[in-house]
Motif scaffolding. Sequence first.
Motif, mmCIF file in Angstrom:
data_model
loop_
_atom_site.group_PDB
_atom_site.id
_atom_site.type_symbol
_atom_site.label_atom_id
_atom_site.label_comp_id
_atom_site.label_asym_id
_atom_site.label_seq_id
_atom_site.Cartn_x
_atom_site.Cartn_y
_atom_site.Cartn_z
ATOM 1 N N LYS A 24 8.124 -5.807 17.095
ATOM 2 C CA LYS A 24 8.447 -6.836 16.248
ATOM 3 C C LYS A 24 8.005 -8.205 16.600
ATOM 4 O O LYS A 24 8.057 -8.571 17.735
ATOM 5 C CB LYS A 24 10.080 -6.980 16.271
ATOM 6 C CG LYS A 24 10.641 -5.677 15.546
ATOM 7 C CD LYS A 24 12.215 -6.030 15.606
ATOM 8 C CE LYS A 24 12.863 -4.717 14.884
ATOM 9 N NZ LYS A 24 12.786 -4.611 13.371
ATOM 10 N N ASN A 25 7.680 -8.921 15.508
ATOM 11 C CA ASN A 25 7.212 -10.254 15.776
ATOM 12 C C ASN A 25 8.504 -11.148 15.869
ATOM 13 O O ASN A 25 9.652 -10.912 15.277
ATOM 14 C CB ASN A 25 6.150 -10.890 14.984
ATOM 15 C CG ASN A 25 6.831 -11.089 13.431
ATOM 16 O OD1 ASN A 25 7.929 -10.828 13.251
ATOM 17 N ND2 ASN A 25 5.913 -10.919 12.272
ATOM 18 N N GLY A 26 8.323 -12.365 16.367
ATOM 19 C CA GLY A 26 9.590 -13.222 16.636
ATOM 20 C C GLY A 26 10.665 -13.438 15.277
ATOM 21 O O GLY A 26 11.712 -13.747 15.540
ATOM 22 N N SER A 27 10.150 -13.158 14.275
ATOM 23 C CA SER A 27 10.823 -13.663 13.105
ATOM 24 C C SER A 27 11.828 -12.852 12.427
ATOM 25 O O SER A 27 12.317 -12.964 11.511
ATOM 26 C CB SER A 27 9.925 -14.322 11.844
ATOM 27 O OG SER A 27 9.103 -12.979 11.707
ATOM 28 N N GLU A 28 11.754 -11.447 13.160
ATOM 29 C CA GLU A 28 12.629 -10.525 12.350
ATOM 30 C C GLU A 28 13.907 -10.283 13.281
ATOM 31 O O GLU A 28 14.052 -10.295 14.283
ATOM 32 C CB GLU A 28 11.938 -8.962 12.315
ATOM 33 C CG GLU A 28 10.680 -9.158 11.323
ATOM 34 C CD GLU A 28 10.136 -7.915 11.237
ATOM 35 O OE1 GLU A 28 10.731 -6.879 10.912
ATOM 36 O OE2 GLU A 28 8.926 -7.725 11.357
#
Length: 60
Positions: free
Chosen positions: A56-60
């Motif tokens: 996951k990228n940090g925004s989820e």
Amino acid sequence: MTAEETPLESKADLNAELQALLVRAYENGVDVEGAFDCRNGVEHPDWDVVVTEVEKNGSE
């Protein structure tokens, strides 16, 4: 198709259906990673589906 199923008419519909299926399987302890052969008889093509977990990228 059963009465509860809605027709898939776009890639977005397919993605939503796959997402729901994978989450449901994962929540029930099914190991969803790997390759799956989908054999569909003579009326439809066969598919090979590969599922891999992504970071996951940090925004989820």
